[in-house]
Enzyme design. Structure first.
Site, PDB file in Angstrom:
ATOM      1  N   LYS A 221       0.755  -1.267  -0.081  1.00 15.84           N
ATOM      2  CA  LYS A 221      -0.001  -0.029   0.172  1.00 15.84           C
ATOM      3  C   LYS A 221       0.913   1.228  -0.015  1.00 15.84           C
ATOM      4  O   LYS A 221       2.101   1.346   0.398  1.00 15.84           O
ATOM      5  CB  LYS A 221      -1.014  -0.006   1.063  1.00 15.84           C
ATOM      6  CG  LYS A 221      -2.015  -0.821   0.811  1.00 15.84           C
ATOM      7  CD  LYS A 221      -3.405  -0.780   1.664  1.00 15.84           C
ATOM      8  CE  LYS A 221      -4.358  -1.402   1.131  1.00 15.84           C
ATOM      9  NZ  LYS A 221      -5.566  -1.882   2.306  1.00 15.84           N
ATOM     10  N   ARG A 255      -3.918  -9.703   4.792  1.00 16.83           N
ATOM     11  CA  ARG A 255      -4.346  -9.755   3.174  1.00 16.83           C
ATOM     12  C   ARG A 255      -3.319  -9.435   2.434  1.00 16.83           C
ATOM     13  O   ARG A 255      -2.725  -8.238   2.513  1.00 16.83           O
ATOM     14  CB  ARG A 255      -5.434  -9.054   3.099  1.00 16.83           C
ATOM     15  CG  ARG A 255      -6.002  -8.926   1.637  1.00 16.83           C
ATOM     16  CD  ARG A 255      -7.256  -8.042   1.556  1.00 16.83           C
ATOM     17  NE  ARG A 255      -7.703  -7.969   0.290  1.00 16.83           N
ATOM     18  CZ  ARG A 255      -7.300  -7.426  -0.824  1.00 16.83           C
ATOM     19  NH1 ARG A 255      -6.208  -6.349  -0.573  1.00 16.83           N
ATOM     20  NH2 ARG A 255      -7.913  -7.416  -2.089  1.00 16.83           N
TER      21      ARG A 255
HETATM   22  C1  8Y7 Z   1      -8.340  -4.125   1.571  1.00 15.31           C
HETATM   23  C2  8Y7 Z   1      -9.384  -4.864   1.282  1.00 15.31           C
HETATM   24  C3  8Y7 Z   1      -8.393  -3.868  -0.551  1.00 15.31           C
HETATM   25  C4  8Y7 Z   1      -7.877  -4.300   3.159  1.00 15.31           C
HETATM   26  C5  8Y7 Z   1      -9.845  -5.827   3.110  1.00 15.31           C
HETATM   27  C6  8Y7 Z   1      -5.332  -3.046  -1.998  1.00 15.31           C
HETATM   28  C7  8Y7 Z   1     -10.234  -5.458  -1.144  1.00 15.31           C
HETATM   29  C8  8Y7 Z   1      -6.386  -2.141  -2.051  1.00 15.31           C
HETATM   30  N1  8Y7 Z   1      -7.649  -3.593   0.414  1.00 15.31           N
HETATM   31  N2  8Y7 Z   1     -10.053  -5.696   1.750  1.00 15.31           N
HETATM   32  N3  8Y7 Z   1      -9.323  -4.522  -0.368  1.00 15.31           N
HETATM   33  N4  8Y7 Z   1      -8.897  -5.022   3.683  1.00 15.31           N
HETATM   34  N5  8Y7 Z   1     -10.718  -6.400   3.872  1.00 15.31           N
HETATM   35  O1  8Y7 Z   1      -4.283  -2.346  -2.133  1.00 15.31           O
HETATM   36  O2  8Y7 Z   1      -7.185  -3.608   3.597  1.00 15.31           O
HETATM   37  O3  8Y7 Z   1      -5.164  -4.132  -1.845  1.00 15.31           O
HETATM   38  S1  8Y7 Z   1      -7.988  -3.207  -2.084  1.00 15.31           S
END
Ligand code: 8Y7
Length: 278
Positions: A221, A255
């Site tokens: 990020k 994640r």
């Molecule tokens: C997150 C996410 C994204 C996160 C959860 C990226 C879909 C942006 N970020 N879902 N999604 N938590 N639960 O850079 O931080 O992956 S998208």
């Protein structure tokens, strides 16, 4: 802590787990054929399983700041065949979507976790999840993806995120989603400045409340880019550092894009600290 219930799957809460990110978006190297795109995503899904993912998060719509919206039929065409081919295997499959139509189709295709960056605030989203036996991830976001990074403002980011998450968890339970199906997520990068993201990570243990497991997404990020000066593709080591800092503060699931590297880092952490977890 009890296990997380994801459909027929049970994820033990005793050690940190990895959610592997599987983005199904147009591949500029392919001939543009949908078959190729889906096929490659499925192959990548199996690879993430081998690398140590405990769950795979399938997404067809970018929620990155300022991303162009994807039409519903296109989101469905991308994710549903991938979920159908990965579901029913050794680990649960998650759907990353804000749209109730996609949630429903994904559940029918075998998804057993709904990862909604909107925390089930869309009409019927709570009801659809309650009627299933899937787990849900409730994430904090200030504003919406189009404008959320313009000028995020908080009096106290930790208190506000905490208040929102405990409120959404309570609403979800009232709607009929049992406590052992709920995950909470502070939503790094979703309506947060660099300072907000760092404050959230620093105080993450304050969000570990009510026995709900915490999911953390910091992988590659922009806050890590701001700190390291690295471009997205070169943020792996920063992501590993952030992942370990999150685990040290009570995160239960990470994640991530880089599953193999994160699994190695967690193995080292587990060997040293696994028995001393707060
Ligand atoms: C997150 C996410 C994204 C996160 C959860 C990226 C879909 C942006 N970020 N879902 N999604 N938590 N639960 O850079 O931080 O992956 S998208």
């Amino acid at each position: 802590m009890a296990d997380l219930h994801c459909g027929r799957y049970r994820l033990p809460l005793e050690r940190p787990l990895i959610m592997g990110i599987l983005n199904v978006t147009p591949d500029s190297f392919s001939d543009g054929g949908l078959f190729t795109e889906v096929d490659r995503a499925v192959e990548r899904g199996f690879q993430l399983m081998e690398q140590g993912a405990a769950i795979i998060d399938v997404g067809g719509e970018s929620t990155r700041p300022g991303a162009t919206p994807v039409p519903l039929h296109e989101e469905l065409r991308r994710v549903i065949p991938v979920i159908a081919q990965l579901a029913g295997g050794p680990i649960p499959i998650s759907i990353d979507t804000r749209h109730v139509e996609v949630m429903q189709a994904a559940l029918a295709a075998g998804a057993t976790l709904i990862n909604d960056v909107n925390a089930l605030r869309a009409p019927n989203a709570l009801e659809i999840c309650a009627a299933s036996d899937a787990a849900v991830c409730l994430m904090h976001m200030q504003g919406n993806p189009l404008t959320m990074q313009d000028n995020p403002v908080y009096d106290d980011v930790l208190e506000e995120v905490k208040g929102f998450l405990s409120q959404r968890a309570a609403v979800a339970e009232v709607a009929g989603i049992a406590r052992n199906r709920i995950l909470l997520d502070p939503g790094f990068g979703f309506g947060k400045s660099v300072a907000h993201n760092l404050a959230l990570l620093r105080g993450l243990d304050m969000l570990a409340m009510g026995g709900y497991p915490l999911l953390v997404g910091l992988s590659r990020k922009s806050v890590l880019g701001a700190v390291t000066g690295q471009a997205v593709a070169d943020r792996v080591s920063g992501s590993i550092a952030a992942a370990l800092l999150a685990v040290m503060r009570g995160a239960w699931m990470l994640r991530v894009h880089d599953v193999a590297a994160t699994a190695n880092a967690l193995a080292v952490w587990q060997a040293v600290e696994g028995d001393n977890r707060p």
